[in-house]
Design a protein around this motif. Structure first.
Motif, PDB file in Angstrom:
ATOM      1  N   VAL A 161       0.850  -1.189   0.000  1.00  0.00           N
ATOM      2  CA  VAL A 161       0.000   0.000   0.000  1.00  0.00           C
ATOM      3  C   VAL A 161       0.887   1.242   0.000  1.00  0.00           C
ATOM      4  CG1 VAL A 161      -1.735   1.314   1.251  1.00  0.00           C
ATOM      5  CG2 VAL A 161      -1.854  -1.178   1.218  1.00  0.00           C
ATOM      6  N   ALA A 162       1.930   1.199   0.812  1.00  0.00           N
ATOM      7  CA  ALA A 162       2.842   2.343   0.924  1.00  0.00           C
ATOM      8  C   ALA A 162       3.486   2.644  -0.425  1.00  0.00           C
ATOM      9  CB  ALA A 162       3.910   2.044   1.971  1.00  0.00           C
ATOM     10  N   ASP A 163       3.956   1.616  -1.102  1.00  0.00           N
ATOM     11  CA  ASP A 163       4.572   1.803  -2.421  1.00  0.00           C
ATOM     12  C   ASP A 163       3.595   2.493  -3.367  1.00  0.00           C
ATOM     13  OD1 ASP A 163       6.825   0.631  -1.498  1.00  0.00           O
ATOM     14  OD2 ASP A 163       6.587  -1.271  -2.565  1.00  0.00           O
ATOM     15  N   ARG A 164       2.413   1.923  -3.444  1.00  0.00           N
ATOM     16  CA  ARG A 164       1.392   2.477  -4.333  1.00  0.00           C
ATOM     17  C   ARG A 164       1.084   3.930  -4.033  1.00  0.00           C
ATOM     18  NH1 ARG A 164      -2.671  -0.068  -7.923  1.00  0.00           N
ATOM     19  NH2 ARG A 164      -1.711  -2.073  -8.338  1.00  0.00           N
ATOM     20  N   ALA A 165       1.032   4.236  -2.740  1.00  0.00           N
ATOM     21  CA  ALA A 165       0.635   5.589  -2.353  1.00  0.00           C
ATOM     22  C   ALA A 165       1.838   6.537  -2.336  1.00  0.00           C
ATOM     23  CB  ALA A 165      -0.034   5.545  -0.990  1.00  0.00           C
ATOM     24  N   THR A 224       3.414   5.609   7.537  1.00  0.00           N
ATOM     25  CA  THR A 224       2.316   6.531   7.228  1.00  0.00           C
ATOM     26  C   THR A 224       1.029   5.758   6.968  1.00  0.00           C
ATOM     27  OG1 THR A 224       3.843   8.133   6.313  1.00  0.00           O
ATOM     28  CG2 THR A 224       1.553   8.332   5.651  1.00  0.00           C
ATOM     29  N   VAL A 225       1.167   4.648   6.298  1.00  0.00           N
ATOM     30  CA  VAL A 225      -0.002   3.813   6.067  1.00  0.00           C
ATOM     31  C   VAL A 225      -0.569   3.357   7.410  1.00  0.00           C
ATOM     32  CG1 VAL A 225      -0.874   1.695   5.032  1.00  0.00           C
ATOM     33  CG2 VAL A 225       0.899   3.012   3.865  1.00  0.00           C
ATOM     34  N   ILE A 229      -2.049  13.401   9.895  1.00  0.00           N
ATOM     35  CA  ILE A 229      -1.846  13.028   8.499  1.00  0.00           C
ATOM     36  C   ILE A 229      -2.541  14.079   7.642  1.00  0.00           C
ATOM     37  CG2 ILE A 229      -2.316  11.292   6.743  1.00  0.00           C
ATOM     38  CD1 ILE A 229      -0.570  10.074   8.720  1.00  0.00           C
ATOM     39  N   SER A 230      -1.869  14.520   6.606  1.00  0.00           N
ATOM     40  CA  SER A 230      -2.529  15.485   5.714  1.00  0.00           C
ATOM     41  C   SER A 230      -3.638  14.750   4.978  1.00  0.00           C
ATOM     42  CB  SER A 230      -1.525  16.056   4.712  1.00  0.00           C
ATOM     43  OG  SER A 230      -1.172  15.076   3.769  1.00  0.00           O
ATOM     44  N   SER A 231      -4.692  15.464   4.722  1.00  0.00           N
ATOM     45  CA  SER A 231      -5.845  14.792   4.135  1.00  0.00           C
ATOM     46  C   SER A 231      -5.513  14.274   2.729  1.00  0.00           C
ATOM     47  CB  SER A 231      -7.053  15.719   4.095  1.00  0.00           C
ATOM     48  OG  SER A 231      -6.730  16.887   3.390  1.00  0.00           O
ATOM     49  N   LYS A 232      -4.568  14.933   2.062  1.00  0.00           N
ATOM     50  CA  LYS A 232      -4.179  14.481   0.725  1.00  0.00           C
ATOM     51  C   LYS A 232      -3.544  13.080   0.812  1.00  0.00           C
ATOM     52  CE  LYS A 232      -0.596  15.399  -2.417  1.00  0.00           C
ATOM     53  NZ  LYS A 232       0.690  16.082  -2.305  1.00  0.00           N
ATOM     54  N   VAL A 233      -2.590  12.954   1.710  1.00  0.00           N
ATOM     55  CA  VAL A 233      -1.930  11.657   1.895  1.00  0.00           C
ATOM     56  C   VAL A 233      -2.940  10.601   2.320  1.00  0.00           C
ATOM     57  CG1 VAL A 233      -0.306  10.391   3.343  1.00  0.00           C
ATOM     58  CG2 VAL A 233       0.339  12.599   2.376  1.00  0.00           C
ATOM     59  N   ARG A 234      -3.814  11.003   3.197  1.00  0.00           N
ATOM     60  CA  ARG A 234      -4.802  10.053   3.681  1.00  0.00           C
ATOM     61  C   ARG A 234      -5.618   9.477   2.518  1.00  0.00           C
ATOM     62  NH1 ARG A 234      -6.584  11.731   8.443  1.00  0.00           N
ATOM     63  NH2 ARG A 234      -7.374  13.651   7.510  1.00  0.00           N
ATOM     64  N   ASP A 235      -6.042  10.355   1.646  1.00  0.00           N
ATOM     65  CA  ASP A 235      -6.835   9.894   0.510  1.00  0.00           C
ATOM     66  C   ASP A 235      -6.033   8.968  -0.399  1.00  0.00           C
ATOM     67  OD1 ASP A 235      -8.813  11.381   1.542  1.00  0.00           O
ATOM     68  OD2 ASP A 235      -8.670  13.032   0.089  1.00  0.00           O
ATOM     69  N   GLN A 236      -4.794   9.350  -0.653  1.00  0.00           N
ATOM     70  CA  GLN A 236      -3.927   8.497  -1.477  1.00  0.00           C
ATOM     71  C   GLN A 236      -3.832   7.098  -0.887  1.00  0.00           C
ATOM     72  OE1 GLN A 236      -0.098  10.345  -1.675  1.00  0.00           O
ATOM     73  NE2 GLN A 236      -0.855  12.161  -2.752  1.00  0.00           N
ATOM     74  N   VAL A 237      -3.594   7.076   0.411  1.00  0.00           N
ATOM     75  CA  VAL A 237      -3.421   5.787   1.085  1.00  0.00           C
ATOM     76  C   VAL A 237      -4.699   4.957   1.004  1.00  0.00           C
ATOM     77  CG1 VAL A 237      -3.085   4.669   3.320  1.00  0.00           C
ATOM     78  CG2 VAL A 237      -1.604   6.560   2.627  1.00  0.00           C
ATOM     79  N   HIS A 238      -5.811   5.596   1.288  1.00  0.00           N
ATOM     80  CA  HIS A 238      -7.071   4.863   1.225  1.00  0.00           C
ATOM     81  C   HIS A 238      -7.320   4.322  -0.176  1.00  0.00           C
ATOM     82  CE1 HIS A 238      -8.700   6.731   5.142  1.00  0.00           C
ATOM     83  NE2 HIS A 238      -8.512   5.445   5.319  1.00  0.00           N
TER      84      HIS A 238
END
Lengths: 328, 328
Positions: free
Chosen positions: B4-8, B14-15, B25-34
């Motif tokens: 997941v981390a690689d993909r995001a 952070t994941v 967590i910044s909401s941008k990163v959060r969305d990427q991770v999700h």
DNA sequence: CTGAAAGCGCTAACAT
DNA sequence: ATGTTAGCGCTTTCAG
């Protein structure tokens, strides 16, 4: 485990072998280890074990409700089947919602269970995908009218409806009312109704109306619905209830109001719950093997891939029996 | 998580933070991770999480049986209270055996549960020691007549027996029979009987006999026992049943045999099960807050030591209410 | 029959 | 707001 190992004068690995009963251990060492473990009150950590061995001895169980005796009996069967292997059920209740089922399945999968039990054969695509991806073994319970994910234990709900209809028709009844609950969310009840409708129609009978309460099924609700039906101008010959609790409520209403069964109104239920034997009037119903369904599902998941020969999807028909009482 | 981390395009830590909702967590990163997690169908491994954080989000539940509606309602309450925090119950059934309770507690403790629910206040020393050593938080349910391990939610069983006796005495009854089940293994029933006996004795009444079946309690068994009692030469004024299922069986017997209630025989039960409202004759009983007992126990264990201020042992009396029907 | 080393997938603690 | 490092307690694997 290190502490136990120190006390017993062996390596930690030896303790692991003793605890899990795997590999060869001299009986002398085994005794020492057990003694040491008892002294310090050692308790295995299954989280660690499960993490390392990629297999937790948990079985996920997802059922609609505990408010219906049927599912508590299924759960008892599952629990009994598991306890021999010291597998434990972790569970969640859907209240008949597919979305909730998905959430629960997702969540329970995070425990890496050795297996999962689901009620019925209808599941959202999401749910199927999540289960597929996880690779857990699945047992579906209660229903066999459809396509199982892998193995389903149950009975033909549709056939149960047909058999009930045929019996009522044979007894001379022609004008029926169907009484259901849960706003029709119980899909198994829906299949029974489908079978019932079909057989009635083929014989030239009529289903005057279908009354489906929004409440969960209960004796009280059954009594209320029955009062409503009988107070209407156009009284039917017979009522087909979606289950015994509703039907028992119907019997209670008639007992209280002096309505004769089956003279004034005939009745049939579904499940064959034990308490029916205590009622003053024996209900005609369908006896279902609920405990056995749970037990067999549990047993299947309990045997660790030992017999994973049958990968093909399978429907195990555990049957049902018409139990003729005095209500029709 | 690495995948997941690689993909995001973030670190694995952070994941972890996104998944557990802890830390900033910044909401941008959060969305990427999700998004990344959804793409590959990532499912948390709670075994690993539990291992590392020394805390599994499992609650152990040890109950006597699922054959008694009381415990299914308690279990529903527990389940509902837990589901908000995505805690899951893992459970086992003792069938009223203290030894079995110990085995189950040992076994369930190996899952490092966040809490454990036990029925009643009587547990073997072994059980108490195991729980003590583990440090899990405990909630005991149903009974408050005794010394809890830490917190107990329930009602005074003894007082319930006394209140029932007093009511029956007030109605003019003097000669009683007690009808119980499970060979007396149900300790709460025993405490009710104790209270009942005491009040009857103080008022100069008599308990003619105490009939305790070896069977689990059920409506059928209640009907059988009642038939036995009424066929004896020396008919009592009233029967005190250890619970509603037995009493309902008694009502059924009388309905079927034309025995008048309370004219020929008076009755009282215990629990206030919902289905009683459907019966033709309203049973006098004690209404107990079963769901609430389970719910509060669940809530206590769910709040992660947030409010662990009250370490002292506590008895939470959720009360009961005499529900006067037409049977005495 | 027993032991040593490695690592399962996460999060606590500390960095930055 | 994000990254690095270490290690939870067990079992797998390989060695003796």
């Amino acid at each position: 485990m290190d502490d136990v190992a120190d006390r017993a004068g062996v390596s930690q690995m030896t303790v692991s072998r003793v605890m899990s009963g795997k590999g060869y251990i001299s009986s002398k060492v085994r005794d020492q280890v057990h003694a040491a473990a008892a002294e310090i009150g050692y308790v295995q950590n299954r989280l660690a074990r499960g993490l390392r061995s990629e297999q937790s001895s948990l079985i996920a169980v997802v059922l609609p409700t505990l408010g219906n005796t049927v599912f508590t009996e299924v759960l008892r069967g599952i629990t009994d089947a598991l306890s021999a292997q010291s597998l434990r059920p972790v569970f969640g209740l859907t209240e008949y919602s597919e979305d909730r089922e998905y959430e629960l399945v997702r969540d329970l999968l995070s425990w890496r269970p050795a297996g999962i039990v689901l009620a019925g054969l209808e599941h959202s695509d999401q749910t199927r995908r999540a289960i597929d991806a996880s690779g857990v073994r699945v047992a579906e319970v209660m229903d066999i009218d459809g396509e199982p994910i892998s193995t389903a234990f149950g009975l033909s709900q549709k056939a149960a409806g047909q058999v009930t209809a045929q019996h009522m028709l044979d007894k001379g009844h022609r004008r029926f009312v169907y009484a259901g609950s849960q706003s029709g969310a119980d899909l198994r009840a829906g299949k029974r109704l489908e079978g019932f409708r079909q057989t009635v129609r083929e014989a030239g009978g009529t289903i005057v109306s279908e009354i489906i309460s929004s409440q969960p099924s209960s004796m009280v609700e059954g009594r209320r619905i029955t009062a409503e039906i009988l107070s209407g101008g156009d009284r039917p010959d017979a009522i087909y209830y979606s289950n015994d609790d509703l039907a028992a409520g119907g019997i209670m209403h008639c007992l209280a109001e002096g309505v004769r069964i089956p003279g004034d109104i005939a009745m049939a239920g579904f499940n064959g719950l034990p308490y029916l034997d205590a009622l003053p009037i024996q209900l005609t119903t369908i006896q279902t093997p609920r405990y056995d369904i749970g037990f067999q599902a549990g047993k299947l998941l309990a045997m660790q891939g030992e017999d994973r020969s049958s990968t093909a999807s399978q429907l195990v028909d555990l049957g049902f029996e018409l139990s003729v009482g005095r209500t029709c």
